[in-house]
Structures are given as C-alpha cells and as structure tokens.
Design an enzyme around this catalytic site. Structure first.
Site, PDB file in Angstrom:
ATOM      1  N   TRP A  95     -17.505  22.147   1.822  1.00  0.00           N
ATOM      2  CA  TRP A  95     -16.825  22.050   3.110  1.00  0.00           C
ATOM      3  C   TRP A  95     -17.203  23.207   4.017  1.00  0.00           C
ATOM      4  O   TRP A  95     -17.569  24.283   3.556  1.00  0.00           O
ATOM      5  CB  TRP A  95     -15.306  22.045   2.902  1.00  0.00           C
ATOM      6  N   TRP A 133       0.841  -1.208   0.000  1.00  0.00           N
ATOM      7  CA  TRP A 133       0.000   0.000   0.000  1.00  0.00           C
ATOM      8  C   TRP A 133       0.872   1.252   0.000  1.00  0.00           C
ATOM      9  O   TRP A 133       0.586   2.229  -0.701  1.00  0.00           O
ATOM     10  CB  TRP A 133      -0.945  -0.012   1.199  1.00  0.00           C
ATOM     11  N   TRP A 181      -5.347  10.190   3.382  1.00  0.00           N
ATOM     12  CA  TRP A 181      -6.400  11.170   3.637  1.00  0.00           C
ATOM     13  C   TRP A 181      -7.399  11.213   2.485  1.00  0.00           C
ATOM     14  O   TRP A 181      -8.610  11.307   2.703  1.00  0.00           O
ATOM     15  CB  TRP A 181      -5.801  12.549   3.910  1.00  0.00           C
TER      16      TRP A 181
END
Length: 485
Positions: A313, A285, A389
């Site tokens: 947001w 990964w 993220w």
C-alpha cells in the site's frame, strides 16, 4: 399503575424501536415496572463508537424514541459512561435485578457486553440478551460440514431453506412505570448535533430518523418502486433503492419486519415478486456480513485473505484528501464522495466505484476508506462496512477478485448515461455535454469554454491516469501472489 415487583431495565442500543423489539416485549409481558435506558458509551480506545453523521442521526432517533416511550407510560432514561458502571448504579438506585437487551455486533461491543454481564452477575443482577438485529442467530446457518459459509450464494440458499423468520411482534400498548421517577441526562446536553459549523443541512433535507419514518419509507418502496428494483438499483441517477439502510443500522426497523412486509407485498401483487426477491437478497447480504463478523471478529481491521497483509500500500495524503473531498478529477467518483458529505449516504453502485478507486487506482489501504465511511455515513454498520470494503479490496469473504478494477469512466457512462447524477453533485460540470461529462479532460477546448469549465481551476484534472493506475495495481497484486506461491 405500579407493582411490588422489582423493575426491569431495558437497555436500548442499536434497536431504537418499539415494534418487534424482543427485549422490550419481554419486559412489557412480565408486568413489572419497566425502565428504558440508553447509555452513551465513552471509550477513547474504541474506534467504533458512532461517527459524526451517526451522532446526528442518533439525536433524532433518541428524540423520537423518548417521546414514544413516554406515551407508553415509562420515559427513556439517558445516562453516560461505562455501561457496566451505569447499569450497576441504576440497578442499585431502582432495585432492579434484571436487564433485558438485544445483542449488537462488533468485537468491542461483544467484549463490552461480556464484561457487563460478568459485573452485574456478581451483583446479583441478571442480563438476558435477545436477537433483534438479524433474521437468524449467528451460527445457525452453516455448511454441511458444520463450518461457517465464506461464499454468499450458498449462504443465501441455506438461509432460504431455513424455516421462515419469526413474524414481527407489535409494539407494547403500555408500560408500567417505576414507583419513583428515575433521573435522566438531557439529550441536548450530549451535543450530538453539529453546531460550529452546522454541516448537517443536507442530512436534515434528506432524512427523517425514527421508527415511524422507517415504516413509511418501507411502505412507500413496497408500494411500487420495488417492482423495478432489479434494474434500477444500479442507477444512481434514479431513485431506485429503498434507502432503508440507516433505519436498519439504528434498529428503527428490524430485518424480520422488512422480510415479512416484502413477502406480503409480493403475495398481494405478483408483479412485485422479482423485485422483492432481489431486495431481500440484499437483506441476505447484510445477514451474511453479520454472521461473518461473529465468526471473524477481526475483519474491521485485518484482511480475511492474509496475503493482503503484505500488500504494498501507498501513503498518499494528497490523494486521500482529494478522494475524501470529491476532487479526484473523475466525475462519478467525485459525485459519490460529495453525495456522501452532503447527505450522509451514497448510492450502493457508486460505493463500489469510489472504493475501487481508492484501493486500486490510488493504492491506499481499504481501512482508510472504511474509517472515512464510518465517520460520514448515517448508515454506518460495522459488519456491512468491513465486509463491503474487504469485498471491494478482494481480500474478504466471497470478494470480488482484486484484478476486477472498476473503470470510473465506463461505470459513469453505463450507470449515469445522461450525467444527471454527476450534474447534481458536481454542478461545475453542469453545462458539459453528455459526451464529455464523465471524461472532461478529453473534451475539446470549445466544449469546455461553452460549459464555463477551466480544468485545473473550476474542476481538477485527474489525480492519476486510470490505465496507468490499473497496471500498477495489478503489478502490486502479482507481488503478493508470488510471495504466497
């Protein structure tokens, strides 16, 4: 011993080790004098220079690397400034006409390395970069249509079909020093360690930087704990992970060393095979994220899924502060954020939980979390940080869908069933029964009284209702889906 050959500059960066260091090995094999150098780069416009926690680790790692190089015969030279200027000055000062280094990740780092190469080439100095940070060079693992992978599982299958990564090389036995000593700055004068206040007590207690510590940690993990890794890796209340990430981030150990050590351990003890494979998949990964960053250099700042550029947001300074300080009122989230602050590290399962809470419960941009992690993690790695993220936010490669919203109560009850992790990092809830440890706001008044907990005083009430937050997040996602249809 000295020679008449021009010295070679070995430019250390995120490869702070002697073993399996291609640039250092090439310099040692050449037989010329070797000048190891580390440059503390200064660029006010680069947001990806080491954060506070990384600077603490860097001090310890450079200190140990310097001692190891001195034993080999050639001390580490420390300089500050623009790398092109520093290396050009060193080349002129020492007569060096070659710089050996290992490649590093990140768009600003790659652009800076390109400028270094161009400037030094104009002065007759050749720069030779090597691969020390990855199993395979970016661009060598591609789909059948010769495009980069965007999904991890086929990337991993393709990686496994490749020839085995080269076996790691041993550290040089000695280095030829330059004819004249080269002046160096003092590591102490770099002031990498915090002093006013000294907040690094938890880091010192938890970690020992350096190549030797990296080897020991890996050996301890492969000696037995790796067998239970598939089940234990998701339990923050247990010590079931390798915690190799900071050593990898600073290059105190390389992925090829980990790969072959894990394979060897599994060959020697077959009961370790499943755990070793799961462990190496995590190394895969990391490899996936680094290959992706080379193909998509904008991912530290820009969502790979362009729909998320229109996401509504929220600006929520109070919510962000509550999240950063571990005062959200959700114990598993707060435990993770406090573990991060105290130790410079957070368990991987909890990273996903706190990331989901910031992005989907609070609707705060994922870049805010990425920035906070960059400053507070000792294992801050630009490719992993950005890739992970974006994965949590649902806007990256092979990302979890946005509608997968982690429930912090259920996650806590599943992965910290006895509340041991929460009790360690949120001690004000220590006496609360297991039944209420992950949802203290639902505890009866008598249970709170007996535990000595006054909600809103000793421990905060939830900053938002999770069910309400989830509905709000899904509605916001529907907005960008409709706009893209």
């Amino acid at each position: 011993m000295t020679t008449d050959q021009s010295p070679i500059l070995v430019w250390f960066r995120s490869d702070l080790r002697l073993a399996d260091n291609p640039a250092l090995s090439a310099a040692a094999e050449d037989g010329a004098p070797v000048i190891p150098v580390y440059i503390r780069e200064k660029d006010a416009h680069d947001p990806w220079l080491p954060g506070a926690a990384s600077r603490w680790w860097l001090h310890g790692s450079l200190e140990r690397l310097g001692k190891a190089l001195a034993k080999l015969g050639s001390p580490l030279v420390l300089r500050s400034g623009d790398p092109a200027s520093v290396l050009a000055a060193l080349a002129e000062e020492t007569g060096a006409d070659t710089v050996l280094c290992n490649r590093r990740a990140g768009p600003t780092a790659i652009a800076r390395d390109r400028r270094v190469g161009e400037r030094l080439s104009a002065r007759g100095v050749t720069v030779h970069p090597h691969n020390a940070a990855l199993l395979y060079e970016p661009g060598t693992i591609r789909t059948k249509s010769d495009t980069p992978f965007r999904v991890f599982t086929p990337f991993w299958k393709a990686l496994l079909s490749m020839p085995e990564p080269p076996r790691p090389t041993r550290a040089p036995g000695k280095l030829t020093p330059p004819a004249k000593p080269v002046s160096s700055e003092s590591l102490k004068d770099w002031c990498l360690l915090p002093s006013a206040p000294d907040w690094a007590g938890g880091l010192r207690e938890r970690w020992t930087p350096g190549e030797e510590a990296a080897r020991e940690r890996l050996a301890d993990f492969l000696d037995g704990p790796v067998a239970a890794y598939p089940a234990e890796r998701d339990r923050p209340d247990h010590d079931g992970t390798s915690a190799m990430s900071p050593h990898l981030a600073f290059g105190e150990i390389g992925p090829r060393q980990i790969w072959h050590a894990a394979r060897h351990a599994a060959d020697q003890r077959h009961e370790l095979a499943a755990g070793a494979e799961a462990f190496l998949r995590e190394l895969g990964w990391r490899e996936f994220n680094h290959h992706l960053l080379r193909e998509e250099p904008g991912i530290p700042d820009t969502p790979l899924d362009t729909r998320f550029a229109r996401f509504p947001w929220r600006t929520d300074k109070a919510g962000l502060r509550a999240w950063q300080s571990g005062r959200t009122g959700y114990p598993i989230v707060d435990a993770g954020m406090r573990q991060l602050w105290q130790t410079g590290w957070m368990h991987n399962r909890v990273r996903m939980i706190v990331g989901s809470f910031l992005i989907k419960d609070l609707l705060i941009p994922w870049q805010e979390g990425e920035s906070w992690f960059w400053d507070t993690l000792v294992d801050a790695d630009i490719a992993n940080n950005a890739g992970n993220w974006q994965w949590v936010a649902g806007c990256g490669a092979d990302a979890a869908p946005f509608f997968r919203v982690f429930n912090p109560i259920l996650q806590g009850e599943k992965f910290d069933p006895e509340g041991a992790y929460v009790r360690r990092y949120v001690p004000e809830l220590e006496a609360l029964p297991n039944r209420w440890i992950h949802k203290p706001w639902e505890a009866p008044d008598e249970a709170l009284r007996q535990a000595g907990v006054k909600l809103g005083k000793d421990y905060p009430r939830p900053v938002i209702d999770h069910g309400t937050a989830r509905d709000r997040a899904l509605a916001a996602f529907q907005e960008i889906k409709k706009a893209g249809d």
